[in-house]
Design an enzyme around this catalytic site. Structure first.
Site, PDB file in Angstrom:
ATOM      1  N   GLN A 166       0.805  -1.219   0.000  1.00  0.00           N
ATOM      2  CA  GLN A 166       0.000   0.000   0.000  1.00  0.00           C
ATOM      3  C   GLN A 166       0.841   1.274   0.000  1.00  0.00           C
ATOM      4  OE1 GLN A 166      -2.591  -0.113   3.367  1.00  0.00           O
ATOM      5  NE2 GLN A 166      -3.919  -1.677   2.534  1.00  0.00           N
ATOM      6  N   TYR A 209       4.046 -11.178   3.803  1.00  0.00           N
ATOM      7  CA  TYR A 209       3.581  -9.808   3.601  1.00  0.00           C
ATOM      8  C   TYR A 209       4.141  -9.267   2.285  1.00  0.00           C
ATOM      9  CZ  TYR A 209       2.305  -9.934   8.587  1.00  0.00           C
ATOM     10  OH  TYR A 209       1.775 -10.267   9.805  1.00  0.00           O
ATOM     11  N   GLN A 240       0.510 -14.687  18.900  1.00  0.00           N
ATOM     12  CA  GLN A 240       0.132 -13.443  18.215  1.00  0.00           C
ATOM     13  C   GLN A 240      -1.284 -13.569  17.656  1.00  0.00           C
ATOM     14  OE1 GLN A 240       1.556 -10.819  14.414  1.00  0.00           O
ATOM     15  NE2 GLN A 240       3.172 -11.429  15.839  1.00  0.00           N
ATOM     16  N   TRP A 289      -2.393  -8.318  17.352  1.00  0.00           N
ATOM     17  CA  TRP A 289      -2.511  -7.549  16.119  1.00  0.00           C
ATOM     18  C   TRP A 289      -3.914  -6.975  15.975  1.00  0.00           C
ATOM     19  CZ3 TRP A 289      -5.744  -9.322  12.068  1.00  0.00           C
ATOM     20  CH2 TRP A 289      -6.107 -10.678  12.091  1.00  0.00           C
ATOM     21  N   PRO A 345      -5.154  -4.005  17.127  1.00  0.00           N
ATOM     22  CA  PRO A 345      -5.793  -3.453  18.324  1.00  0.00           C
ATOM     23  C   PRO A 345      -6.794  -2.342  18.012  1.00  0.00           C
ATOM     24  CG  PRO A 345      -3.547  -2.633  18.116  1.00  0.00           C
ATOM     25  CD  PRO A 345      -3.706  -3.705  17.081  1.00  0.00           C
ATOM     26  N   LYS A 389     -13.318   6.783  12.428  1.00  0.00           N
ATOM     27  CA  LYS A 389     -13.400   7.479  11.134  1.00  0.00           C
ATOM     28  C   LYS A 389     -14.473   6.912  10.208  1.00  0.00           C
ATOM     29  CE  LYS A 389      -9.592   4.857   9.012  1.00  0.00           C
ATOM     30  NZ  LYS A 389      -8.214   4.983   8.470  1.00  0.00           N
ATOM     31  N   ARG A 406      -8.628   1.989   4.600  1.00  0.00           N
ATOM     32  CA  ARG A 406      -8.445   0.543   4.471  1.00  0.00           C
ATOM     33  C   ARG A 406      -9.703  -0.140   3.938  1.00  0.00           C
ATOM     34  NH1 ARG A 406      -5.101  -2.395   9.007  1.00  0.00           N
ATOM     35  NH2 ARG A 406      -3.573  -1.147   7.891  1.00  0.00           N
ATOM     36  N   GLN A 458       1.024   8.984  12.120  1.00  0.00           N
ATOM     37  CA  GLN A 458       0.249   7.913  12.754  1.00  0.00           C
ATOM     38  C   GLN A 458       1.081   7.221  13.833  1.00  0.00           C
ATOM     39  OE1 GLN A 458      -0.703   5.761   9.138  1.00  0.00           O
ATOM     40  NE2 GLN A 458      -2.830   6.401   9.252  1.00  0.00           N
ATOM     41  N   ASN A 486       0.128   6.961  17.805  1.00  0.00           N
ATOM     42  CA  ASN A 486      -0.068   5.666  18.459  1.00  0.00           C
ATOM     43  C   ASN A 486       0.812   5.487  19.691  1.00  0.00           C
ATOM     44  OD1 ASN A 486      -2.009   4.835  16.603  1.00  0.00           O
ATOM     45  ND2 ASN A 486      -0.524   3.862  15.262  1.00  0.00           N
TER      46      ASN A 486
END
Length: 336
Positions: free
Chosen positions: A27, A54, A177, A205, A207, A216, A228, A291, A295
């Site tokens: 992305q 990924y 995880q 992952w 959260p 949003k 997204r 971002q 965070n």
């Protein structure tokens, strides 16, 4: 930044851990991805999580380049193995000895490091004997290519079996995880108690529930352009379970709670998962450096019991708690 021990090991990791799942190599352009990693380092994040799958190995390459020149001892680098990579040959998937031994070498090359701090089974492989998988992980550790091993999205029973074999082989399985957020709490009844008993931590992952918990996404409105929920490369598919007007209406009720705590909605969501003592770190990604800066402000935050109760009251019955969802959403056969 605050740091927590991972499982019952002596390894400390940053409680905000940078993950490059849906961004690096797909992305986000490489320059922007590198800027996000630099922002994470500047903010005190020392732990970075990726996986060979990924962007079909590109994310590892981007992360390796971004971390080049950093003192290796100051970093904790995690990666994973299971999903198909490369051209997708018959053995380019799963947790067979062949795939694990070949995959670790590929990951180390792309990450430009001699070892990873944590090597994780990205899912449970129903087509490989667990003994074969754990023996291969043990050999990776003994070869110095990984320091510890972990799992991702395994059930409580699978974690218990894997931990027992790891112990017999003289290695440490110290982490799990799973997906975990205010909206997705399926680990609380079985995975967390089992992990606490065995000395295993959660590295959670999503959260922020793929961005839903930022507030949003508004009920009755189209998703913002470029978000997204509009990304057809994978983001839209993952977020769709939360794109329900009832869920989005409840999420809007979290805004006053965040305001009262002096936090953004995203910070509130990250701080919430970190209230769980079994959680060692919250994985956060970013497509822009700002971002990251937003965070990390969730690090070290302690929410009042009244705030935790208010969150439960606001979300009510839209929270998913069924522990069976871990097995239900897991691949029953190796993907191709």
């Amino acid at each position: 930044m605050d740091f927590r021990y991972l499982g019952n090991s002596g390894l400390k990791i940053s409680e905000i851990t940078y993950g490059n799942w849906l961004t690096h190599g797909s992305q986000v352009e490489n320059d922007a991805a590198t800027a996000c990693v630099r922002a994470a380092l500047d903010a005190g994040i020392s732990t970075f999580d990726t996986a060979d799958v990924y962007a079909n190995t590109k994310a590892e390459t981007v992360l390796g380049e971004a971390l080049k020149g950093e003192r290796r001892q100051d970093l904790e680098i995690f990666t994973k193995v299971y999903w198909p990579t490369g051209p997708g040959g018959k053995n380019d998937v799963g947790l067979s000895r062949k795939h694990i031994m070949e995959s670790i070498d590929g990951s180390l090359s792309r990450l430009q490091t001699d070892y990873v701090d944590l090597y994780q089974a990205h899912r449970y492989d129903t087509e490989t004997p667990l003994e074969e998988t754990m023996q291969a992980f043990a050999d990776v550790v003994r070869q110095g290519k990984a320091l510890y091993v972990g799992v991702s999205e395994w059930t409580a029973d699978q974690i218990r079996a894997g931990h027992a074999m790891a112990k017999d082989l003289g290695i440490q399985l110290i982490s799990s995880q799973p997906q975990y957020s205010m909206l997705w709490r399926v680990i609380e009844d079985e995975v967390v108690p089992t992990s606490e008993e065995l000395g295993i931590s959660q590295i959670v992952w999503s959260p922020i529930a793929q961005g839903v918990l930022t507030g949003k996404y508004k009920p009755g409105e189209a998703p913002p352009a470029g978000s997204r929920a509009t990304d057809e490369k994978g983001g839209a598919d993952m977020i769709k379970r939360f794109m329900d007007d009832t869920v989005l209406e409840r999420v809007q009720k979290l805004q006053p709670i965040a305001d009262e705590a002096g936090l953004s909605m995203a910070q509130l969501a990250i701080a919430w998962v970190l209230q769980n003592d079994n959680v060692a770190a919250a994985l956060v990604g970013a497509s822009r450096p700002e971002q990251v800066h937003d965070n990390v402000k969730a690090a070290g935050v302690r929410l009042e019991p009244s705030a935790m109760q208010a969150i439960d009251d606001a979300l009510g019955d839209v929270v998913e708690r069924d522990p069976g969802k871990t097995a239900e959403t897991a691949p029953q056969t190796r993907p191709v």
